[in-house]
Enzyme design. Structure first.
Site, PDB file in Angstrom:
ATOM      1  N   GLU A   1       0.808  -1.217   0.000  1.00  0.00           N
ATOM      2  CA  GLU A   1       0.000   0.000   0.000  1.00  0.00           C
ATOM      3  C   GLU A   1       0.845   1.273   0.000  1.00  0.00           C
ATOM      4  OE1 GLU A   1      -4.136  -0.478   1.749  1.00  0.00           O
ATOM      5  OE2 GLU A   1      -2.826  -1.058   3.393  1.00  0.00           O
TER       6      GLU A   1
ATOM      7  N   HIS B   1      -0.507   5.536   7.795  1.00  0.00           N
ATOM      8  CA  HIS B   1      -1.668   4.718   7.427  1.00  0.00           C
ATOM      9  C   HIS B   1      -1.819   3.634   8.478  1.00  0.00           C
ATOM     10  CE1 HIS B   1      -4.498   2.114   5.591  1.00  0.00           C
ATOM     11  NE2 HIS B   1      -3.622   1.156   5.401  1.00  0.00           N
TER      12      HIS B   1
ATOM     13  N   HIS C   1      -4.810   0.836  10.755  1.00  0.00           N
ATOM     14  CA  HIS C   1      -6.106   0.148  10.857  1.00  0.00           C
ATOM     15  C   HIS C   1      -6.551   0.220  12.312  1.00  0.00           C
ATOM     16  CE1 HIS C   1      -3.974  -2.513   7.614  1.00  0.00           C
ATOM     17  NE2 HIS C   1      -4.396  -1.381   7.083  1.00  0.00           N
TER      18      HIS C   1
ATOM     19  N   HIS D   1     -11.581  -0.476   6.205  1.00  0.00           N
ATOM     20  CA  HIS D   1     -10.136  -0.638   6.117  1.00  0.00           C
ATOM     21  C   HIS D   1      -9.389   0.081   7.248  1.00  0.00           C
ATOM     22  CE1 HIS D   1      -6.417  -0.454   3.211  1.00  0.00           C
ATOM     23  NE2 HIS D   1      -6.053  -0.607   4.471  1.00  0.00           N
TER      24      HIS D   1
HETATM   25 ZN    ZN Z   1      -4.098  -0.791   5.042  1.00  0.00          ZN
END
Ligand code: ZN
Length: 270
Positions: free
Chosen positions: A112, A131, A133, A202
């Site tokens: 990603e 980034h 989760h 996500h």
């Molecule tokens: Zn991710």
């Protein structure tokens, strides 16, 4: 303007042509050159950020943090693909804004990584990105209830937190991952000028002017989500209005070193 990714937005003529060129040139592009060694203090902050984000419950085995290279705004730095809590300075790789590693040397890279390259392309003000989760944030990506600033520390959430819907770009059967430049670009467009965007089903992204600021925002986005869920359980919360949120963000942006020093000592054992 209709973009090559199929979305309509204001990319600017140069950015649009550049994106078209990049898409057309593809594999024929010459190998990108390194910007040279980054400031060791920046690398130290990036390594500490990886450890802190794990220690504060923002990332687990997954998630990543990057920073723009101090010598070249068209390069960024991020770990090879590994659990953030285990990252050392030797694991940091340099990428161009197409998210191609400059010297991969056989190491695995994050699937990603396009999240980072595409946000850096659209946001010259952004110098660091997380980034994650993180678990209390994700429900707000999946329901109509909005994530809003509960207290002054999360003032950066004022003005609205956009939610990225991957089906709009990838269709109804994706694996939810930002695995190519077009998806990274669509996410960057959703983020727009904001510091935080949620990703339905996500996680989230946070963007800021430095590694320390982005860690602050990622940590307090998770804390705010936990507090908001508790407040919604109790009743009908009053949130900061946009003016309060903006004023609080301005104050807090000057104070990020205080929690950073504490978190770093805890996470690095020194
Ligand atoms: Zn991710």
């Amino acid at each position: 303007m209709q973009c090559f990714c199929g979305m309509s937005h204001d990319l600017g003529r140069r950015g649009f042509l550049g994106a078209l060129m990049a898409a057309a040139v593809g594999a024929q592009a010459p190998a990108p050159q390194s910007a040279g060694p980054a400031d060791p203090a920046l690398i130290e902050d990036l390594v500490a950020a990886n450890r802190i984000l794990y220690d504060q419950g923002v990332v687990d085995g997954f998630g990543h943090v990057s920073t723009r290279h101090d010598k070249d705004p068209n390069r960024y730095l991020m770990s090879r693909s590994m659990a953030p809590a285990l990252v050392t300075a030797e694991d940091i790789l340099e990428y161009d804004l197409e998210s191609t590693p400059i010297d991969q040397g056989g190491r695995a890279v994050y699937l990603e990584r396009f999240i980072h390259g595409e946000i850096y392309k659209l946001r010259p003000d952004v110098r660091a990105i997380v980034h994650s989760h993180s678990p209390y944030v994700i429900p707000y990506a999946n329901v109509k209830t909005q994530l809003r600033p509960m207290n002054h520390i999360a003032g950066f959430l004022g003005g609205g937190v956009p939610v990225f819907e991957i089906r709009d770009t990838a269709g109804p059967a994706s694996d939810m991952l930002i695995r190519n430049p077009a998806l990274g670009h669509a996410l960057a467009v959703t983020l727009g000028p904001r510091p935080v965007a949620l990703m339905r089903g996500h996680g989230s992204v946070a963007a800021a002017q430095s590694v320390r600021h982005v860690v602050f925002r990622a940590v307090y986005t998770e804390v705010n989500a936990r507090m908001e869920s508790e407040a919604l359980r109790l009743g009908d919360p009053t949130f900061l209005n946009d003016e309060e949120a903006a004023a609080a963000m301005k104050t807090n942006d000057a104070l990020v070193d205080r929690p950073w020093d504490l978190w770093k000592r805890r996470a690095m054992g020194k």
